[in-house]
Write a protein that holds these residues in place. Structure first.
Motif, PDB file in Angstrom:
ATOM      1  N   GLU A 153       0.849  -1.525  -0.078  1.00  0.00           N
ATOM      2  CA  GLU A 153      -0.319  -0.228  -0.130  1.00  0.00           C
ATOM      3  C   GLU A 153       1.252   1.230   0.006  1.00  0.00           C
ATOM      4  O   GLU A 153       1.609   1.608   1.096  1.00  0.00           O
ATOM      5  CB  GLU A 153      -0.915  -0.150   1.631  1.00  0.00           C
ATOM      6  CG  GLU A 153      -2.167   1.512   1.274  1.00  0.00           C
ATOM      7  CD  GLU A 153      -2.754   0.091   0.231  1.00  0.00           C
ATOM      8  OE1 GLU A 153      -3.830   1.433  -0.247  1.00  0.00           O
ATOM      9  OE2 GLU A 153      -3.668  -0.365  -0.116  1.00  0.00           O
ATOM     10  N   ILE A 154       0.894   1.683  -1.110  1.00  0.00           N
ATOM     11  CA  ILE A 154       1.873   2.965  -1.205  1.00  0.00           C
ATOM     12  C   ILE A 154       1.148   3.926  -1.091  1.00  0.00           C
ATOM     13  O   ILE A 154      -0.100   4.811  -1.115  1.00  0.00           O
ATOM     14  CB  ILE A 154       2.075   2.956  -3.037  1.00  0.00           C
ATOM     15  CG1 ILE A 154       3.141   1.977  -3.346  1.00  0.00           C
ATOM     16  CG2 ILE A 154       2.965   4.615  -2.951  1.00  0.00           C
ATOM     17  CD1 ILE A 154       3.603   2.526  -3.944  1.00  0.00           C
ATOM     18  N   PRO A 155       1.043   5.343  -0.393  1.00  0.00           N
ATOM     19  CA  PRO A 155       0.685   6.580  -0.112  1.00  0.00           C
ATOM     20  C   PRO A 155       0.465   7.778  -0.388  1.00  0.00           C
ATOM     21  O   PRO A 155       1.419   7.711  -1.276  1.00  0.00           O
ATOM     22  CB  PRO A 155       1.766   6.910   1.682  1.00  0.00           C
ATOM     23  CG  PRO A 155       2.857   6.273   1.249  1.00  0.00           C
ATOM     24  CD  PRO A 155       3.029   5.786   0.737  1.00  0.00           C
ATOM     25  N   GLU A 156      -0.930   8.327  -0.888  1.00  0.00           N
ATOM     26  CA  GLU A 156      -0.281   9.042  -1.348  1.00  0.00           C
ATOM     27  C   GLU A 156       0.474  10.203  -0.968  1.00  0.00           C
ATOM     28  O   GLU A 156       1.080  10.363   0.386  1.00  0.00           O
ATOM     29  CB  GLU A 156      -1.876  10.125  -1.202  1.00  0.00           C
ATOM     30  CG  GLU A 156      -2.109  11.645  -1.624  1.00  0.00           C
ATOM     31  CD  GLU A 156      -3.339  12.107  -1.338  1.00  0.00           C
ATOM     32  OE1 GLU A 156      -3.927  13.655  -1.677  1.00  0.00           O
ATOM     33  OE2 GLU A 156      -4.308  11.559  -1.811  1.00  0.00           O
ATOM     34  N   SER A 157       1.261  10.634  -1.716  1.00  0.00           N
ATOM     35  CA  SER A 157       2.492  11.954  -1.291  1.00  0.00           C
ATOM     36  C   SER A 157       2.829  13.140  -1.965  1.00  0.00           C
ATOM     37  O   SER A 157       1.923  12.849  -3.259  1.00  0.00           O
ATOM     38  CB  SER A 157       3.462  11.100  -1.586  1.00  0.00           C
ATOM     39  OG  SER A 157       3.716   9.596  -1.002  1.00  0.00           O
ATOM     40  N   ARG A 158       2.970  13.773  -1.973  1.00  0.00           N
ATOM     41  CA  ARG A 158       3.531  15.455  -2.298  1.00  0.00           C
ATOM     42  C   ARG A 158       4.423  14.744  -2.915  1.00  0.00           C
ATOM     43  O   ARG A 158       5.544  14.086  -2.205  1.00  0.00           O
ATOM     44  CB  ARG A 158       3.721  16.360  -1.308  1.00  0.00           C
ATOM     45  CG  ARG A 158       3.740  17.705  -1.908  1.00  0.00           C
ATOM     46  CD  ARG A 158       3.748  19.027  -0.798  1.00  0.00           C
ATOM     47  NE  ARG A 158       4.661  20.356  -1.081  1.00  0.00           N
ATOM     48  CZ  ARG A 158       5.339  20.531  -1.064  1.00  0.00           C
ATOM     49  NH1 ARG A 158       6.211  20.532   0.084  1.00  0.00           N
ATOM     50  NH2 ARG A 158       5.701  21.766  -1.739  1.00  0.00           N
ATOM     51  N   ILE A 159       4.846  15.631  -4.680  1.00  0.00           N
ATOM     52  CA  ILE A 159       5.701  15.107  -5.345  1.00  0.00           C
ATOM     53  C   ILE A 159       6.451  16.766  -6.006  1.00  0.00           C
ATOM     54  O   ILE A 159       5.469  17.409  -6.333  1.00  0.00           O
ATOM     55  CB  ILE A 159       5.882  14.327  -6.253  1.00  0.00           C
ATOM     56  CG1 ILE A 159       4.262  14.601  -7.500  1.00  0.00           C
ATOM     57  CG2 ILE A 159       5.758  12.833  -5.296  1.00  0.00           C
ATOM     58  CD1 ILE A 159       4.679  13.812  -8.220  1.00  0.00           C
ATOM     59  N   ALA A 160       8.098  16.022  -6.410  1.00  0.00           N
ATOM     60  CA  ALA A 160       8.056  17.305  -7.188  1.00  0.00           C
ATOM     61  C   ALA A 160       8.819  16.967  -7.817  1.00  0.00           C
ATOM     62  O   ALA A 160       9.416  15.906  -8.561  1.00  0.00           O
ATOM     63  CB  ALA A 160       9.756  18.395  -6.104  1.00  0.00           C
ATOM     64  N   TYR A 161       8.785  17.643  -9.298  1.00  0.00           N
ATOM     65  CA  TYR A 161       9.154  17.459 -10.163  1.00  0.00           C
ATOM     66  C   TYR A 161       9.454  17.258 -11.640  1.00  0.00           C
ATOM     67  O   TYR A 161       9.204  18.368 -11.558  1.00  0.00           O
ATOM     68  CB  TYR A 161       7.639  15.982 -11.177  1.00  0.00           C
ATOM     69  CG  TYR A 161       6.298  16.818 -11.211  1.00  0.00           C
ATOM     70  CD1 TYR A 161       6.591  16.966 -12.865  1.00  0.00           C
ATOM     71  CD2 TYR A 161       6.281  17.083 -10.750  1.00  0.00           C
ATOM     72  CE1 TYR A 161       5.495  17.323 -12.948  1.00  0.00           C
ATOM     73  CE2 TYR A 161       4.531  17.976 -11.052  1.00  0.00           C
ATOM     74  CZ  TYR A 161       4.408  18.126 -12.569  1.00  0.00           C
ATOM     75  OH  TYR A 161       3.321  18.559 -13.174  1.00  0.00           O
ATOM     76  N   ILE A 162      10.212  16.650 -11.915  1.00  0.00           N
ATOM     77  CA  ILE A 162      10.848  17.291 -13.433  1.00  0.00           C
ATOM     78  C   ILE A 162      10.229  16.927 -14.704  1.00  0.00           C
ATOM     79  O   ILE A 162      10.646  15.660 -15.065  1.00  0.00           O
ATOM     80  CB  ILE A 162      12.705  17.389 -14.055  1.00  0.00           C
ATOM     81  CG1 ILE A 162      12.576  18.632 -12.656  1.00  0.00           C
ATOM     82  CG2 ILE A 162      12.907  17.985 -15.338  1.00  0.00           C
ATOM     83  CD1 ILE A 162      14.291  19.052 -13.200  1.00  0.00           C
TER      84      ILE A 162
END
Length: 150
Positions: free
Chosen positions: A6-15
């Motif tokens: 179960e992968i949690p919802e997360s905040r991400i930074a991306y390019i």
């Protein structure tokens, strides 16, 4: 062999890169990791993700989007114009550990969905497949493919 997680919802930074898959630029990964390092965000427990946003069977290669991401704490401010912010939709995933080589990843991608079916798992096409890079696995030349399942 898949492991369910179960992968949690997360905040991400991306390019983001737009263009044919398989040509993901080393510059894209280095741009994100150098930004993260300079801001004290790349640590032993950091999670870097590669997310192919489009199905190449339905999207012209020139329009396929690939995001190189870093999972972030909610209190980190992003102050770089080429680094965007987003949310990773969490949920149940079938996780496969593979060799972090072009050949290892290519083989995994070609056998992935047959392996899901053989394990009685159903791909959830409403969420993206993740390539997950964690330092303790990269040190052993491994990474993970995380397939959303129902």
């Amino acid at each position: 062999m898949f492991v369910l997680e179960e992968i949690p919802e997360s905040r991400i930074a991306y390019i983001r890169r737009t263009g044919p898959y398989g040509e993901v630029s080393r510059d894209q990964m280095e741009g994100l990791t150098s930004w993260a390092t300079a801001n004290g965000l790349l640590r032993a427990d950091s999670v870097v993700l590669g997310i192919a946003r489009d199905d190449p069977a339905r999207t012209p290669p020139r329009d396929c989007r690939y995001d190189t991401c870093l999972v972030l704490p909610d209190d980190v401010e992003i102050r770089r114009s080429d680094v965007a912010e987003g949310r990773l939709v969490g949920g149940r995933h079938a996780v496969l550990t593979v060799a972090h080589t072009p050949e290892g990843l290519a083989h995994a991608w070609t056998t992935l969905f047959d392996g899901l079916a053989a394990g009685g798992l159903v791909f959830d096409a409403t969420r993206p497949v993740l390539e997950r890079y964690r330092p303790h696995l990269l040190a052993r030349h491994l990474c993970e493919i995380c397939v959303p399942v129902r």
